[in-house]
Design an enzyme around this catalytic site. Structure first.
Site, PDB file in Angstrom:
ATOM      1  N   LYS A  35       0.843  -1.196   0.000  1.00 18.72           N
ATOM      2  CA  LYS A  35       0.000   0.000   0.000  1.00 18.72           C
ATOM      3  C   LYS A  35       0.877   1.245   0.000  1.00 18.72           C
ATOM      4  O   LYS A  35       1.811   1.358   0.802  1.00 18.72           O
ATOM      5  CB  LYS A  35      -0.898   0.005   1.238  1.00 18.72           C
ATOM      6  CG  LYS A  35      -1.859   1.183   1.275  1.00 18.72           C
ATOM      7  CD  LYS A  35      -2.871   1.036   2.390  1.00 18.72           C
ATOM      8  CE  LYS A  35      -2.417   1.621   3.696  1.00 18.72           C
ATOM      9  NZ  LYS A  35      -2.272   3.083   3.714  1.00 18.72           N
ATOM     10  N   ASP A  62      -3.546   4.242  -1.666  1.00 22.35           N
ATOM     11  CA  ASP A  62      -4.438   4.714  -0.597  1.00 22.35           C
ATOM     12  C   ASP A  62      -4.440   6.235  -0.610  1.00 22.35           C
ATOM     13  O   ASP A  62      -3.838   6.870   0.243  1.00 22.35           O
ATOM     14  CB  ASP A  62      -3.944   4.162   0.744  1.00 22.35           C
ATOM     15  CG  ASP A  62      -4.931   4.439   1.861  1.00 22.35           C
ATOM     16  OD1 ASP A  62      -6.082   4.827   1.577  1.00 22.35           O
ATOM     17  OD2 ASP A  62      -4.548   4.267   3.029  1.00 22.35           O
ATOM     18  N   LYS A  64      -7.396   7.995  -0.855  1.00 22.17           N
ATOM     19  CA  LYS A  64      -8.662   8.456  -0.261  1.00 22.17           C
ATOM     20  C   LYS A  64      -9.205   9.674  -1.015  1.00 22.17           C
ATOM     21  O   LYS A  64      -9.356  10.761  -0.476  1.00 22.17           O
ATOM     22  CB  LYS A  64      -8.467   8.787   1.220  1.00 22.17           C
ATOM     23  CG  LYS A  64      -8.038   7.579   2.042  1.00 22.17           C
ATOM     24  CD  LYS A  64      -8.009   7.880   3.528  1.00 22.17           C
ATOM     25  CE  LYS A  64      -7.629   6.686   4.367  1.00 22.17           C
ATOM     26  NZ  LYS A  64      -6.212   6.314   4.296  1.00 22.17           N
ATOM     27  N   LEU A  65      -9.537   9.449  -2.294  1.00 21.15           N
ATOM     28  CA  LEU A  65      -9.973  10.565  -3.141  1.00 21.15           C
ATOM     29  C   LEU A  65     -11.334  11.104  -2.703  1.00 21.15           C
ATOM     30  O   LEU A  65     -12.204  10.349  -2.265  1.00 21.15           O
ATOM     31  CB  LEU A  65     -10.079  10.109  -4.605  1.00 21.15           C
ATOM     32  CG  LEU A  65      -8.843   9.514  -5.253  1.00 21.15           C
ATOM     33  CD1 LEU A  65      -9.088   9.286  -6.750  1.00 21.15           C
ATOM     34  CD2 LEU A  65      -7.620  10.399  -5.056  1.00 21.15           C
ATOM     35  N   HIS A  66     -11.488  12.399  -2.857  1.00 23.17           N
ATOM     36  CA  HIS A  66     -12.791  13.039  -2.629  1.00 23.17           C
ATOM     37  C   HIS A  66     -12.736  14.416  -3.275  1.00 23.17           C
ATOM     38  O   HIS A  66     -11.990  15.284  -2.835  1.00 23.17           O
ATOM     39  CB  HIS A  66     -13.068  13.148  -1.127  1.00 23.17           C
ATOM     40  CG  HIS A  66     -14.401  13.739  -0.811  1.00 23.17           C
ATOM     41  ND1 HIS A  66     -15.553  13.345  -1.461  1.00 23.17           N
ATOM     42  CD2 HIS A  66     -14.775  14.686   0.080  1.00 23.17           C
ATOM     43  CE1 HIS A  66     -16.571  14.046  -0.977  1.00 23.17           C
ATOM     44  NE2 HIS A  66     -16.120  14.859  -0.045  1.00 23.17           N
ATOM     45  N   ASP A  67     -13.524  14.584  -4.345  1.00 20.19           N
ATOM     46  CA  ASP A  67     -13.525  15.854  -5.081  1.00 20.19           C
ATOM     47  C   ASP A  67     -14.814  15.887  -5.893  1.00 20.19           C
ATOM     48  O   ASP A  67     -15.663  15.004  -5.736  1.00 20.19           O
ATOM     49  CB  ASP A  67     -12.267  15.921  -5.990  1.00 20.19           C
ATOM     50  CG  ASP A  67     -11.828  17.350  -6.289  1.00 20.19           C
ATOM     51  OD1 ASP A  67     -12.711  18.190  -6.585  1.00 20.19           O
ATOM     52  OD2 ASP A  67     -10.626  17.615  -6.241  1.00 20.19           O
ATOM     53  N   THR A 117     -10.061   4.751  10.893  1.00 20.36           N
ATOM     54  CA  THR A 117      -9.930   3.964  12.131  1.00 20.36           C
ATOM     55  C   THR A 117      -9.317   4.765  13.277  1.00 20.36           C
ATOM     56  O   THR A 117      -9.309   4.308  14.413  1.00 20.36           O
ATOM     57  CB  THR A 117      -9.084   2.697  11.892  1.00 20.36           C
ATOM     58  OG1 THR A 117      -7.911   3.069  11.196  1.00 20.36           O
ATOM     59  CG2 THR A 117      -9.842   1.666  11.098  1.00 20.36           C
ATOM     60  N   ARG A 178      -2.838  -5.081  14.906  1.00 19.98           N
ATOM     61  CA  ARG A 178      -1.682  -5.101  15.806  1.00 19.98           C
ATOM     62  C   ARG A 178      -1.466  -6.514  16.340  1.00 19.98           C
ATOM     63  O   ARG A 178      -2.299  -7.020  17.095  1.00 19.98           O
ATOM     64  CB  ARG A 178      -1.897  -4.136  16.991  1.00 19.98           C
ATOM     65  CG  ARG A 178      -1.867  -2.651  16.590  1.00 19.98           C
ATOM     66  CD  ARG A 178      -0.475  -2.221  16.188  1.00 19.98           C
ATOM     67  NE  ARG A 178      -0.392  -0.823  15.767  1.00 19.98           N
ATOM     68  CZ  ARG A 178      -0.588  -0.379  14.531  1.00 19.98           C
ATOM     69  NH1 ARG A 178      -0.903  -1.217  13.555  1.00 19.98           N
ATOM     70  NH2 ARG A 178      -0.455   0.895  14.243  1.00 19.98           N
ATOM     71  N   ARG A 208       3.275  -0.092  10.601  1.00 19.98           N
ATOM     72  CA  ARG A 208       4.354   0.003  11.588  1.00 19.98           C
ATOM     73  C   ARG A 208       4.775  -1.316  12.231  1.00 19.98           C
ATOM     74  O   ARG A 208       5.978  -1.511  12.433  1.00 19.98           O
ATOM     75  CB  ARG A 208       3.993   1.069  12.641  1.00 19.98           C
ATOM     76  CG  ARG A 208       4.066   2.474  12.061  1.00 19.98           C
ATOM     77  CD  ARG A 208       3.346   3.499  12.898  1.00 19.98           C
ATOM     78  NE  ARG A 208       1.903   3.373  12.774  1.00 19.98           N
ATOM     79  CZ  ARG A 208       1.035   4.204  13.329  1.00 19.98           C
ATOM     80  NH1 ARG A 208       1.469   5.214  14.058  1.00 19.98           N
ATOM     81  NH2 ARG A 208      -0.259   4.037  13.161  1.00 19.98           N
TER      82      ARG A 208
HETATM   83  O1  C5P Z   1       1.134   1.622  10.809  1.00 21.17           O
HETATM   84  P1  C5P Z   1      -0.282   1.118  10.781  1.00 21.17           P
HETATM   85  O2  C5P Z   1      -0.381  -0.406  10.777  1.00 21.17           O
HETATM   86  O3  C5P Z   1      -1.187   1.781  11.797  1.00 21.17           O
HETATM   87  O4  C5P Z   1      -0.780   1.575   9.337  1.00 21.17           O
HETATM   88  C1  C5P Z   1      -2.133   1.480   8.935  1.00 21.17           C
HETATM   89  C2  C5P Z   1      -2.247   2.032   7.554  1.00 21.17           C
HETATM   90  O5  C5P Z   1      -3.623   1.958   7.172  1.00 21.17           O
HETATM   91  C3  C5P Z   1      -1.831   3.486   7.420  1.00 21.17           C
HETATM   92  O6  C5P Z   1      -1.242   3.619   6.136  1.00 21.17           O
HETATM   93  C4  C5P Z   1      -3.141   4.249   7.475  1.00 21.17           C
HETATM   94  O7  C5P Z   1      -3.115   5.419   6.723  1.00 21.17           O
HETATM   95  C5  C5P Z   1      -4.097   3.255   6.836  1.00 21.17           C
HETATM   96  N1  C5P Z   1      -5.503   3.409   7.150  1.00 21.17           N
HETATM   97  C6  C5P Z   1      -5.994   3.410   8.435  1.00 21.17           C
HETATM   98  N2  C5P Z   1      -7.337   3.555   8.648  1.00 21.17           N
HETATM   99  C7  C5P Z   1      -8.165   3.679   7.612  1.00 21.17           C
HETATM  100  C8  C5P Z   1      -7.677   3.680   6.305  1.00 21.17           C
HETATM  101  C9  C5P Z   1      -6.335   3.541   6.112  1.00 21.17           C
HETATM  102  O8  C5P Z   1      -5.237   3.252   9.372  1.00 21.17           O
HETATM  103  N3  C5P Z   1      -9.473   3.752   7.831  1.00 21.17           N
END
Ligand code: C5P
Length: 233
Positions: A35, A62, A64-67, A117, A178, A208
């Site tokens: 991603k 990713d 996240k388009l909006h226009d 999230t 996680r 991460r």
């Molecule tokens: O590092 P981590 O595992 O938290 O990364 C989650 C990824 O998912 C990030 O790139 C974040 O931008 C993306 N994301 C998110 N929640 C969403 C959509 C995308 O955490 N609803």
């Protein structure tokens, strides 16, 4: 039935193409799906995405388009030509309709982001919404399904409820994953890989816990093994 490795999407939230290249090299065959978001995308990540696709990897943009509808449609047409597998848009009806129009005739799958999230009910209230996260996510999921969007990005907590709305055909893609014992960071609704798969998620987005790991490849392999075990149950 998807292979466990196809269900892990690694978020390349890194500052430069050089960093991303070395992470992809370290991860090797352990990871098939990447991603790319704002950070890398605006730092040369789009031509890097083309190279990943040419190397046989799958790419999720990713952005996240909006226009306005016309702008979204034309942008999505360009993303489809690039050969990306997934693209996110915010789950506003006008935006989703334009995106579905833009990807017509291509293999690109459009994913709608229901509610980020990192948001909880207090964050939604601060943004002017008089709805809980669950209510807004459910309403937007039903709209996405009716418009013909291919999948939803949602927290693992919402998967069971959203599956009922989305049906079996929509891909449910869950960030906020996680593994047990890893740092939560700014995520507010998290789940382990196994529990997210058991809940019915199709794809897990992990950033991460893999990218910041001492041994990213081992971290990715452990998550793939956890997915395989949970999917086999
Ligand atoms: O590092 P981590 O595992 O938290 O990364 C989650 C990824 O998912 C990030 O790139 C974040 O931008 C993306 N994301 C998110 N929640 C969403 C959509 C995308 O955490 N609803």
């Amino acid at each position: 039935m998807l292979d466990a490795r196809e269900r892990l999407i690694v978020a390349l939230d890194l500052p430069s193409v050089a960093d991303a290249e070395s992470m992809v090299a370290r991860l090797g065959d352990a990871v098939w799906f990447y991603k790319i978001g704002y950070q890398l995308g605006f730092a040369g990540g789009l031509s890097f995405a083309s190279r990943l696709i040419a190397d046989g990897k799958q790419v999720f943009l990713d952005f996240k388009l909006h226009d306005i509808g016309n702008t979204v449609q034309k942008g999505v047409e360009s993303v489809a030509r690039l050969g990306a597998t997934f693209l996110t848009v915010h789950a506003y009806p006008q935006t989703m309709k334009a995106a579905v129009e833009g990807k017509r005739g291509s293999t690109l799958r459009v994913l709608a982001v229901t509610v980020l999230t990192s948001y909880d009910d207090t964050d939604l209230a601060a943004a002017g919404y008089d709805m809980s996260v669950g209510e807004l996510a459910a309403a937007r999921a039903a709209q996405a399904r009716d418009i013909g969007v291919d999948g939803l990005v949602c927290s693992a907590e919402e998967v069971t409820k959203l599956r009922d709305i989305a049906g079996p055909g929509m891909a449910l893609v869950t960030p906020g994953i996680r593994p047990a014992g890893s740092a939560v960071g700014d995520q507010k609704r998290i789940m382990t890989p196994a529990r997210a798969i058991e809940a019915g998620a199709d794809y897990l987005v992990v950033g991460r816990p893999i990218v910041d790991a001492h041994d990213p490849k081992a971290a990715a392999e452990a998550i793939v093994a956890e997915i395989a075990q949970a999917a086999g149950k």
